[in-house]
Design a protein around this motif. Structure first.
Motif, mmCIF file in Angstrom:
data_model
loop_
_atom_site.group_PDB
_atom_site.id
_atom_site.type_symbol
_atom_site.label_atom_id
_atom_site.label_comp_id
_atom_site.label_asym_id
_atom_site.label_seq_id
_atom_site.Cartn_x
_atom_site.Cartn_y
_atom_site.Cartn_z
ATOM 1 N N LEU A 583 23.971 72.494 -31.751
ATOM 2 C CA LEU A 583 23.495 71.584 -32.787
ATOM 3 C C LEU A 583 22.428 72.252 -33.661
ATOM 4 N N LEU A 584 21.563 73.024 -33.019
ATOM 5 C CA LEU A 584 20.555 73.747 -33.788
ATOM 6 C C LEU A 584 21.207 74.836 -34.643
ATOM 7 N N ARG A 585 22.263 75.448 -34.136
ATOM 8 C CA ARG A 585 22.980 76.442 -34.940
ATOM 9 C C ARG A 585 23.584 75.776 -36.178
ATOM 10 N N ALA A 586 24.184 74.606 -35.987
ATOM 11 C CA ALA A 586 24.778 73.902 -37.119
ATOM 12 C C ALA A 586 23.703 73.510 -38.140
ATOM 13 N N TYR A 587 22.567 73.040 -37.643
ATOM 14 C CA TYR A 587 21.461 72.650 -38.523
ATOM 15 C C TYR A 587 20.936 73.857 -39.289
ATOM 16 N N ALA A 588 20.750 74.973 -38.577
ATOM 17 C CA ALA A 588 20.247 76.187 -39.232
ATOM 18 C C ALA A 588 21.236 76.693 -40.278
ATOM 19 N N LEU A 589 22.542 76.621 -39.976
ATOM 20 C CA LEU A 589 23.537 77.090 -40.934
ATOM 21 C C LEU A 589 23.537 76.219 -42.190
ATOM 22 N N GLU A 590 23.388 74.895 -42.022
ATOM 23 C CA GLU A 590 23.294 74.011 -43.184
ATOM 24 C C GLU A 590 22.099 74.382 -44.057
ATOM 25 N N LEU A 591 20.959 74.612 -43.425
ATOM 26 C CA LEU A 591 19.763 74.994 -44.182
ATOM 27 C C LEU A 591 19.963 76.331 -44.880
ATOM 28 N N CYS A 592 20.571 77.273 -44.169
ATOM 29 C CA CYS A 592 20.766 78.609 -44.727
ATOM 30 C C CYS A 592 21.667 78.553 -45.958
ATOM 31 N N GLN A 593 22.735 77.778 -45.869
ATOM 32 C CA GLN A 593 23.650 77.664 -47.000
ATOM 33 C C GLN A 593 22.978 77.016 -48.201
ATOM 34 N N ALA A 594 21.998 76.159 -47.944
ATOM 35 C CA ALA A 594 21.323 75.464 -49.041
ATOM 36 C C ALA A 594 20.169 76.276 -49.633
ATOM 37 N N ARG A 595 19.534 77.140 -48.824
ATOM 38 C CA ARG A 595 18.281 77.754 -49.270
ATOM 39 C C ARG A 595 18.305 79.273 -49.388
ATOM 40 N N ASP A 596 19.268 79.946 -48.768
ATOM 41 C CA ASP A 596 19.240 81.415 -48.729
ATOM 42 C C ASP A 596 20.404 81.989 -49.530
ATOM 43 N N ALA A 597 20.092 82.387 -50.750
ATOM 44 C CA ALA A 597 21.134 82.963 -51.604
ATOM 45 C C ALA A 597 21.546 84.353 -51.144
ATOM 46 N N ASP A 598 20.710 85.006 -50.326
ATOM 47 C CA ASP A 598 21.002 86.374 -49.884
ATOM 48 C C ASP A 598 21.660 86.394 -48.505
ATOM 49 N N ARG A 599 22.474 85.364 -48.210
ATOM 50 C CA ARG A 599 23.111 85.276 -46.888
ATOM 51 C C ARG A 599 23.998 86.484 -46.616
ATOM 52 N N ASP A 600 24.813 86.859 -47.582
ATOM 53 C CA ASP A 600 25.718 87.988 -47.355
ATOM 54 C C ASP A 600 24.953 89.285 -47.133
ATOM 55 N N ALA A 601 23.824 89.445 -47.828
ATOM 56 C CA ALA A 601 23.015 90.648 -47.614
ATOM 57 C C ALA A 601 22.493 90.685 -46.185
ATOM 58 N N ALA A 602 22.093 89.506 -45.648
ATOM 59 C CA ALA A 602 21.627 89.441 -44.260
ATOM 60 C C ALA A 602 22.765 89.770 -43.296
ATOM 61 N N ARG A 603 23.943 89.246 -43.586
ATOM 62 C CA ARG A 603 25.095 89.556 -42.731
ATOM 63 C C ARG A 603 25.411 91.045 -42.776
ATOM 64 N N HIS A 604 25.349 91.636 -43.964
ATOM 65 C CA HIS A 604 25.602 93.076 -44.079
ATOM 66 C C HIS A 604 24.598 93.866 -43.242
ATOM 67 N N ARG A 605 23.336 93.413 -43.285
ATOM 68 C CA ARG A 605 22.309 94.143 -42.521
ATOM 69 C C ARG A 605 22.571 94.050 -41.018
ATOM 70 N N VAL A 606 22.984 92.889 -40.529
ATOM 71 C CA VAL A 606 23.189 92.780 -39.088
ATOM 72 C C VAL A 606 24.420 93.577 -38.659
#
Length: 932
Positions: A583-606
């Protein structure tokens, strides 16, 4: 002198010269005469045997005419070979020169002389080349003599199998393949199938034996409407009882740690306790044998269902740990990730693979195909008392393949769904988990915060409980907030809840609780939560992976992770490893999609983090494969460093699920070059850990990625790695197919490595002469290209296969040349292997004293490399050297040390070493095993 072979296509020699008879009746005439070699055959009987009862014309005239033709076909000696006698004809041949007659004589003597039975049976069966009288037209031979010979052959083969199994060592792989082929050609001969099952069992392949039992059972039912014979059923019962495989003795303890502060749930715990009571004995027919009803009982199954965050996993783990002692054969656990928002649910076949690994099934004993693997899993659990916890199941279809097949085991399933299919089909016991009653919610807070603090502010506690609506996950987060600020009154906390959430009543939205706690975080900590909980691909995130996701130094992310742990938004389930509720993962993903435009850059880094860290770890495992240039990591990526091979291997083992998930993530992001690099980095590790199916899957992903890149060199590299993985799985034809494709696509350097992999594949097939030729081709190419590492490796392989083929002098010379080169190049793994090859060649050539110093050199390097299997194998061979020299005390010391190392490894390793020793000296092998 005439020699006639009838056990297969007809072959004839006269005076040592082969004779080819024309197709037709002459072949039948000679065969009938040969079956009575040294005795007169009446002309009338010859006529009937060759032409049948309805032959046209004068039968005796036909015989005379064809005897003349046969004499001419046999050459100048034809008159002497076939003699006329009153009323008939005689083949002037020693019955020993007719293989069908010699076959019968050997079987007769084998039955009369038990002391020589095994050797005579072997000699008789060796005469067999195929179907008797193949290509000969004769009703008498085909319908009377041939079937009788075939029956004697099958009976002799079955008797030989019985003797081999009674003697101890299981038959060779070639014998096993022949027996399996013969069983397929006689699909309803139950006695033959029973032997095949026993041989498979003896060879450590119980899953395949169970699969083949199911094949013969279905055939008997469909074609004859009958059940298997008592003999077959007895073998099947032994397989289910686990009598054969020594691999089934592992006792896994996989239950996760229990959550702190468990409270309440007395009724639910009592319902689970009731499952431990034996059920009433079912009725059975009065004439049924004892125990029949027991064998048909299903395992007990409990389904704990309830809304997200209600505490299903907490209850299941708490109860399972409380009753673990009732299940002495172990406890299995898997998180099926049925509702994980950022990752795929676990496939049943994947879960079974994890269970087989926990049960320490050697990779080579795991069959191909989900059905066979599920059969092996159920077989290993049959007759054992084990608890199986299947957490976070999505539906009944995900669970059904993971259920044991018989009573004795207990299964606990947790799910948001009620899984009615399990209740209806398997008689599962449903247990619906509701929200915590107020009194239990207060007890949970007291367990987390202390009774004195709870008793001091009863009104505030009542409001906190009411606003969390009895949801354990929400209560845990609020309790964590209170624990972080021990000086703050609970009334202030209740006020914050009141202001932040409003009157939610029993319909509490857990996201509101998350939000209430999340909004208090500092900006960088909040961003770390969104990225780590929302984007990390694996089940647990390390500090280095978190730093790479966030693109910040480790010191900063460490502080953020500590704050998130105190707030109960993340859990540090192991030192330096963080996870959270789905549930916390789902909540965090919702927030990330709404607030973090650099999501793909973070995924590339990991992905960068995992690729570069895996490559750094792989460099410690081997130094003899092709080196591949790797682009520098992106800014902000933290690459994990390692102090040595042990640390690298431990990291790879711990991060394996995340590494596989990162490979999938890289493919999804279009990072195909990263897919290829990560698959190459995992190649040796997955092999050593026995994850052979995963190794093949990662290489298939690399082949697909290379195709998308349009890079034939990269595709060839992935194909040869895939070939090696498939060869370990016994899929040799597929392996050679990929090697052929790699040869067509690759540059000269790559083709040299492809020939090297071909050497390994041929070696696994037992085709040592072909392996030698492939090693020669690899060496020639490496030599032309000036690739010193490859040259040295190929030299070692050339020496090894020369030694296996008996060319000991040449083997020693080649290995000594290779050794000098490995030492010059610093290739320590292959230096150790070459020392071992030198020792093995000396031992096989009858020089155990000369082998000892070579084994000692190998032992020193293997210890340096932290390779316990190679160390144990070397110690066992050193013991064999001392045993052969008559120094049994020293042999015992080395074997004791070897066995101590083997206790920490896969159970099959001891059997592998025993098999190696048997190829050198049977007495040493038996002594080694006898001391185990």
């Amino acid at each position: 002198m005439v020699t006639v072979e009838l056990l297969g296509p007809l072959r004839v020699w006269v005076g040592g010269r082969p004779v080819e008879l024309p197709a037709g009746r002459l072949r039948a005439l000679l065969a009938v005469l040969a079956m009575s070699a040294g005795r007169t055959v009446p002309a009338d009987r010859l006529a009937v045997a060759v032409w049948g009862a309805d032959a046209r014309g004068d039968p005796r005239a036909n015989v005379r005419t064809n005897v003349k033709r046969l004499r001419r076909a046999l050459g100048t000696a034809g008159e002497q070979v076939i003699a006329a006698r009153p009323g008939g004809y005689l083949l002037m041949a020693d019955p020993e020169q007719v293989n069908a007659l010699r076959f019968g004589r050997l079987l007769d003597e084998a039955a009369a002389d038990p002391a020589a039975e095994r050797s005579r049976l072997a000699a008789a069966l060796a005469l067999w080349r195929g179907t008797p009288f193949d290509g000969i037209r004769s009703d008498w031979l085909e319908r009377s003599v041939g079937p009788a010979l075939q029956e004697r052959y099958l009976s002799a083969l079955e008797r030989r199998v019985d003797l081999e199994l009674a003697a101890g060592p299981c038959p060779s792989l070639t014998d096993l393949a022949d027996l399996a082929d013969l069983a397929e050609r006689h699909p309803l001969r139950e006695s033959l199938w029973a032997r095949l099952l026993r041989v498979l069992e003896s060879a450590g392949r119980p899953a395949e034996a169970l699969e083949r039992y199911e094949t013969i059972r279905r055939r008997l039912a469909e074609e004859l409407g009958a059940d298997p014979s008592p003999e077959l059923r007895q073998v099947h019962a032994g397989l289910l009882a686990g009598d054969a495989p020594p691999l089934a003795r592992a006792v896994p303890r996989q239950l996760p740690a229990a959550a702190g502060g468990f409270a309440g749930r007395e009724a639910e715990l009592a319902a689970l306790d009731a499952l431990l009571r034996p059920p009433p004995a079912p009725s059975r027919p009065p004439d049924a044998p004892p125990g029949v009803a027991d064998r048909t009982r299903s395992p007990a199954i409990a389904v704990i269902a309830g809304t997200a965050g209600v505490g299903k996993t907490t209850l299941a783990v708490h109860w399972a740990r409380r009753v673990a002692g009732r299940f002495p054969d172990g406890q299995l656990y898997v998180d099926l990730r049925g509702y994980d928002p950022s990752r795929q649910a676990v496939r049943p076949a994947e879960a079974i693979g994890e269970f087989l690994a926990a049960l320490r099934v050697p990779p080579h004993q795991i069959p191909d195909g989900p059905a066979a693997q599920a059969g092996l899993y159920r077989s290993l659990l049959a007759g054992r008392r084990m608890l199986v916890l299947l957490d976070n199941a999505r539906d009944a279809a995900q669970v059904a393949p993971l259920l044991p097949g018989a009573s004795g085991c207990l299964v606990v399933v947790t799910s948001r769904d009620h899984l009615a299919g399990l209740v209806v089909t398997y008689g599962a016991h449903p247990l619906t988990l509701d929200l915590l009653p107020a009194v239990d919610a207060e007890r949970l807070l007291a367990a987390r915060l202390g009774r004195d603090r709870i008793a001091a502010e009863p009104a505030a506690v009542e409001e906190i409980v009411r606003r969390c609506a009895g949801l354990p996950l929400a209560l845990a987060i609020v309790a964590a907030r209170a624990a972080i600020h021990p000086a703050h009154p609970l009334g202030a906390l209740a006020g914050e809840l009141r202001d932040g959430l409003g009157a939610l009543g029993r319909a509490v939205d857990v996201r509101a609780i998350f939000s209430w706690s999340y909004e208090t975080l500092a900006d960088e900590t909040a961003r770390t939560f969104r990225l780590v909980a929302g984007l990390h691909p694996g089940p647990g995130c390390t500090i280095d992976a978190a730093a790479s996701l966030a693109g910040v130094p480790v010191s900063r992310v460490r502080a953020a992770l500590a704050e998130l742990t105190r707030a109960n938004l993340l859990t540090e389930h192991a030192p330096g490893r963080y996870s959270c509720h789905d549930l916390l993962r789902a909540y965090a993903l919702e927030l990330c999609q709404a607030r973090d435009a650099d999501r793909d850059a973070a995924r590339h880094r990991v992905v960068d983090h995992y690729v570069h860290s895996a490559c750094a770890a792989a460099a410690y495992l081997h130094g003899h494969f092709e080196t591949v240039a790797l682009p520098a990591p992106r800014p902000g990526v933290r690459v994990t460093g390692f102090a040595g091979a042990d640390e690298a291997m431990a990291w790879l083992a711990e991060e394996r699920p995340a590494l596989l998930a990162a490979l999938d993530l890289a493919a999804g992001l279009g990072l195909d070059r990263h897919v290829c690099r990560l698959a190459a980095a995992l190649f040796v590790f997955l092999h050593r850990r026995g994850r052979w199916q995963e190794r093949a899957e990662t290489q298939r992903a690399a082949v697909a990625a290379a195709r998308r890149l349009g890079d034939p060199v990269e595709e060839a590299r992935a194909r040869r790695d895939l070939a090696a993985a498939l060869a370990d799985l016994g899929r040799f034809d597929d392996a050679h197919h990929h090697l052929d494709a790699a040869l067509e696509q690759d540059a000269p350097s790559g083709r040299a490595w492809t020939h090297y992999i071909r050497t390994l594949v041929y070696g696994l097939q037992g085709r040592e002469a072909d392996a030698l030729e492939a090693a020669r081709r690899a060496h020639d190419l490496f030599d032309r290209l000036g690739e010193e590492v490859g040259q040295a490796i190929a030299l070692t392989d050339l020496g090894w296969y020369h030694g296996r083929l008996g060319n000991h002098g040449q083997a020693l010379d080649l290995c000594e040349q290779a050794l000098v080169r490995h030492q010059k190049l610093g290739n320590r793994p292959y230096e150790a292997h070459t020392w071992s090859c030198l020792a093995d060649t000396r031992l096989r050539s009858g020089d155990p004293a000369g082998a000892v110093p070579c084994y000692r050199q190998a032992l020193e390097v293997f210890r340096e490399l932290h390779d316990p299997y190679a160390e144990a194998s070397t110690l066992a061979h050193l013991g064999a050297c001392h045993h052969l020299a008559g120094d049994h005390a020293s042999a015992g010391e080395h074997w004791t040390h070897a066995r101590a190392l083997l206790r920490g490894l896969d159970p099959s390793t001891a059997d592998q070493i025993h098999a190696q020793l048997r190829t050198i000296d049977t007495s040493a092998a038996d002594a080694f095993r006898g001391r185990r």
